[in-house]
Design a protein around this motif. Structure first.
Motif, PDB file in Angstrom:
ATOM      1  N   UNK A   1     -11.934  16.566  46.751  1.00 59.09           N
ATOM      2  CA  UNK A   1     -12.284  17.925  46.404  1.00 59.09           C
ATOM      3  C   UNK A   1     -13.501  17.986  45.508  1.00 59.09           C
ATOM      4  N   UNK A   2     -13.969  19.193  45.256  1.00 61.85           N
ATOM      5  CA  UNK A   2     -15.115  19.359  44.382  1.00 61.85           C
ATOM      6  C   UNK A   2     -15.738  20.722  44.547  1.00 61.85           C
ATOM      7  N   UNK A   3     -16.709  21.012  43.688  1.00 63.98           N
ATOM      8  CA  UNK A   3     -17.259  22.366  43.607  1.00 63.98           C
ATOM      9  C   UNK A   3     -17.967  22.786  44.886  1.00 63.98           C
ATOM     10  N   UNK A   4     -18.736  21.885  45.510  1.00 65.10           N
ATOM     11  CA  UNK A   4     -19.502  22.277  46.700  1.00 65.10           C
ATOM     12  C   UNK A   4     -18.603  22.440  47.919  1.00 65.10           C
ATOM     13  N   UNK A   5     -17.563  21.633  47.993  1.00 64.73           N
ATOM     14  CA  UNK A   5     -16.610  21.781  49.097  1.00 64.73           C
ATOM     15  C   UNK A   5     -15.875  23.113  48.987  1.00 64.73           C
ATOM     16  N   UNK A   6     -15.486  23.485  47.764  1.00 63.80           N
ATOM     17  CA  UNK A   6     -14.799  24.769  47.588  1.00 63.80           C
ATOM     18  C   UNK A   6     -15.759  25.934  47.831  1.00 63.80           C
ATOM     19  N   UNK A   7     -17.007  25.760  47.439  1.00 62.23           N
ATOM     20  CA  UNK A   7     -18.017  26.794  47.696  1.00 62.23           C
ATOM     21  C   UNK A   7     -18.156  27.035  49.203  1.00 62.23           C
ATOM     22  N   UNK A   8     -18.176  25.956  49.980  1.00 68.10           N
ATOM     23  CA  UNK A   8     -18.255  26.084  51.435  1.00 68.10           C
ATOM     24  C   UNK A   8     -17.003  26.767  51.988  1.00 68.10           C
ATOM     25  N   UNK A   9     -15.837  26.414  51.436  1.00 73.54           N
ATOM     26  CA  UNK A   9     -14.574  27.028  51.867  1.00 73.54           C
ATOM     27  C   UNK A   9     -14.623  28.540  51.643  1.00 73.54           C
ATOM     28  N   UNK A  10     -15.135  28.958  50.504  1.00 66.07           N
ATOM     29  CA  UNK A  10     -15.235  30.381  50.192  1.00 66.07           C
ATOM     30  C   UNK A  10     -16.157  31.087  51.187  1.00 66.07           C
ATOM     31  N   UNK A  11     -17.275  30.470  51.488  1.00 67.04           N
ATOM     32  CA  UNK A  11     -18.221  31.062  52.439  1.00 67.04           C
ATOM     33  C   UNK A  11     -17.569  31.265  53.803  1.00 67.04           C
ATOM     34  N   UNK A  12     -16.796  30.281  54.255  1.00 69.53           N
ATOM     35  CA  UNK A  12     -16.156  30.374  55.569  1.00 69.53           C
ATOM     36  C   UNK A  12     -15.096  31.465  55.603  1.00 69.53           C
ATOM     37  N   UNK A  13     -14.404  31.678  54.504  1.00 69.33           N
ATOM     38  CA  UNK A  13     -13.367  32.717  54.444  1.00 69.33           C
ATOM     39  C   UNK A  13     -13.978  34.120  54.430  1.00 69.33           C
ATOM     40  N   UNK A  14     -15.192  34.252  53.887  1.00 66.58           N
ATOM     41  CA  UNK A  14     -15.944  35.501  53.914  1.00 66.58           C
ATOM     42  C   UNK A  14     -15.233  36.657  53.188  1.00 66.58           C
ATOM     43  N   UNK A  15     -14.500  36.316  52.139  1.00 65.08           N
ATOM     44  CA  UNK A  15     -13.838  37.334  51.322  1.00 65.08           C
ATOM     45  C   UNK A  15     -14.570  37.503  49.998  1.00 65.08           C
ATOM     46  N   UNK A  16     -14.975  36.392  49.416  1.00 61.84           N
ATOM     47  CA  UNK A  16     -15.639  36.382  48.112  1.00 61.84           C
ATOM     48  C   UNK A  16     -17.105  35.983  48.256  1.00 61.84           C
ATOM     49  N   UNK A  17     -17.864  36.340  47.238  1.00 62.89           N
ATOM     50  CA  UNK A  17     -19.180  35.742  47.032  1.00 62.89           C
ATOM     51  C   UNK A  17     -19.080  34.874  45.789  1.00 62.89           C
ATOM     52  N   UNK A  18     -19.806  33.790  45.772  1.00 59.81           N
ATOM     53  CA  UNK A  18     -19.716  32.877  44.643  1.00 59.81           C
ATOM     54  C   UNK A  18     -21.106  32.403  44.256  1.00 59.81           C
ATOM     55  N   UNK A  19     -21.231  31.997  43.005  1.00 58.69           N
ATOM     56  CA  UNK A  19     -22.487  31.417  42.535  1.00 58.69           C
ATOM     57  C   UNK A  19     -22.181  30.406  41.443  1.00 58.69           C
ATOM     58  N   UNK A  20     -22.930  29.313  41.432  1.00 58.72           N
ATOM     59  CA  UNK A  20     -22.790  28.314  40.370  1.00 58.72           C
ATOM     60  C   UNK A  20     -23.697  28.756  39.226  1.00 58.72           C
ATOM     61  N   UNK A  21     -23.094  29.101  38.090  1.00 62.28           N
ATOM     62  CA  UNK A  21     -23.826  29.718  36.985  1.00 62.28           C
ATOM     63  C   UNK A  21     -24.209  28.715  35.908  1.00 62.28           C
ATOM     64  N   UNK A  22     -23.630  27.518  35.975  1.00 62.15           N
ATOM     65  CA  UNK A  22     -23.988  26.498  34.994  1.00 62.15           C
ATOM     66  C   UNK A  22     -23.656  25.124  35.557  1.00 62.15           C
ATOM     67  N   UNK A  23     -24.526  24.159  35.284  1.00 65.84           N
ATOM     68  CA  UNK A  23     -24.282  22.761  35.659  1.00 65.84           C
ATOM     69  C   UNK A  23     -24.383  21.894  34.418  1.00 65.84           C
ATOM     70  N   UNK A  24     -23.419  21.019  34.243  1.00 63.03           N
ATOM     71  CA  UNK A  24     -23.376  20.102  33.092  1.00 63.03           C
ATOM     72  C   UNK A  24     -23.597  18.695  33.623  1.00 63.03           C
ATOM     73  N   UNK A  25     -24.632  18.024  33.124  1.00 63.51           N
ATOM     74  CA  UNK A  25     -25.001  16.706  33.643  1.00 63.51           C
ATOM     75  C   UNK A  25     -24.533  15.547  32.787  1.00 63.51           C
ATOM     76  N   UNK A  26     -23.819  15.822  31.708  1.00 60.27           N
ATOM     77  CA  UNK A  26     -23.338  14.741  30.848  1.00 60.27           C
ATOM     78  C   UNK A  26     -22.124  14.082  31.499  1.00 60.27           C
ATOM     79  N   UNK A  27     -22.197  12.747  31.683  1.00 59.97           N
ATOM     80  CA  UNK A  27     -21.089  12.056  32.338  1.00 59.97           C
ATOM     81  C   UNK A  27     -21.026  12.463  33.801  1.00 59.97           C
TER      82      UNK A  27
END
Length: 317
Positions: free
Chosen positions: A277-303
């Motif tokens: 699992x992970x953020x991009x896979x869930x983002x794709x899942x949301x797009x396919x369902x076509x119920x929600x819109x989503x956006x990644x508002x912050x990325x943390x690169x530490x670790x």
């Protein structure tokens, strides 16, 4: 910081060492199947030594086993009248004035708490759900932000009773309402650590409700209740998309419980190794369902790279 208690979570064994995927696998594997698997492992050597090997296709069931999904019943946990009892024998620490405890507080929780301040997310007069709450830190922050109602949900009933409830109570009761100094002399246990200033009050507990059980069952409980139920303005969730098998259940729960103009704030690692699992896979899942819109508002690169996602209905304002 992460703090652990010396107990098992419902049917999950060895919870201290469990990763999210290990917890998930244990909680959703039928007990009889687990026992059967263990017995098979124990007898495998004997059978192999004493029996002739099977030829190709002989005596084998080539049909792949179906995935087993557990649907743990949902229930509401009432706040005990004696709040001191809630805090007995509990491990409580402070982090920036917020009581913290639990078997494990995953780092994405702190990412999301930081984002609330950075993005100036306002909780005042909002109805909030802390979904997959664990120690309940996200809901506690909302409560301290003057939310109108805050509900906490976790799969495990023991987590709610032994971790979430004590943490919320510890943040809401006044220092003077705890045991008096005379009571401390009657026990060998050290006094609980406390923040210098509490921003909640015992009245804040009247805004809280606590639920355990599988997501779909909690949705059923809320939507079928005789008590009036307002959908949530804000749903907060952290580290809940590690297993793609449960994306559908999570998506449906968000769709059922979020207000038409509400927002979901989800914190996650980019990839959960070993589970997929992970953020991009869930983002794709949301797009396919076509119920929600989503956006990644912050990325943390530490670790390990981590993200904050904001989710809303496609037709929302």
């Amino acid at each position: 910081m992460a703090f652990r208690f010396n107990f098992s979570i419902d049917e999950i064994e060895h919870s201290e060492a469990a990763t999210p995927d290990e917890v998930d696998a244990q909680r959703c594997t039928p007990k009889r199947k687990q026992e059967s698997t263990e017995k098979s492992k124990q007898t495998a050597g004997t059978v192999a030594d004493s029996s002739p090997r099977l030829g190709a296709g002989e005596g084998r069931d080539e049909t792949p086993p179906e995935k087993k999904f557990c649907f743990k019943a949902a229930k509401e946990h009432k706040i005990p009248e004696d709040l001191n009892k809630v805090l007995e024998n509990k491990v409580l620490e402070t982090l920036s004035g917020v009581y913290e405890g639990g078997l494990k507080i995953w780092e994405c929780t702190f990412d999301l708490i930081d984002y609330f301040s950075e993005a100036e997310i306002h909780f005042a007069n909002k109805t909030v759900l802390d979904l997959g709450c664990g120690a309940g830190l996200l809901g506690i922050v909302a409560l301290r932000g003057k939310a109108e109602k805050v509900h906490f949900q976790d799969y495990n009933s023991t987590v709610i009773d032994e971790i979430t409830l004590p943490n919320v109570v510890a943040n809401c009761i006044n220092e003077g309402s705890r045991m008096g100094s005379g009571d401390h002399r009657k026990t060998s246990k050290p006094p609980l650590k406390r923040p210098k200033k509490a921003e909640c009050s015992p009245d804040a507990l009247t805004k809280c409700r606590f639920f355990s059980g599988e997501w779909s069952k909690v949705s059923e409980l809320l939507l079928s209740s005789n008590e009036p139920f307002l959908k949530y303005d804000i749903i907060l969730t952290s580290e809940t998309i590690y297993n793609p098998d449960y994306y559908s259940a999570l998506h449906d729960t968000l769709a059922q419980l979020l207000d038409k103009n509400g927002r979901v704030y989800l914190a996650s690692k980019v990839l959960y190794f070993g589970v997929g699992g992970g953020i991009y896979l869930f983002e794709k899942f949301i797009e396919e369902k076509n119920v929600f819109r989503s956006s990644i508002v912050k990325t943390i690169d530490k670790g390990l790279q981590r993200c904050i996602m904001e989710i809303a209905f496609k037709d929302s304002s």
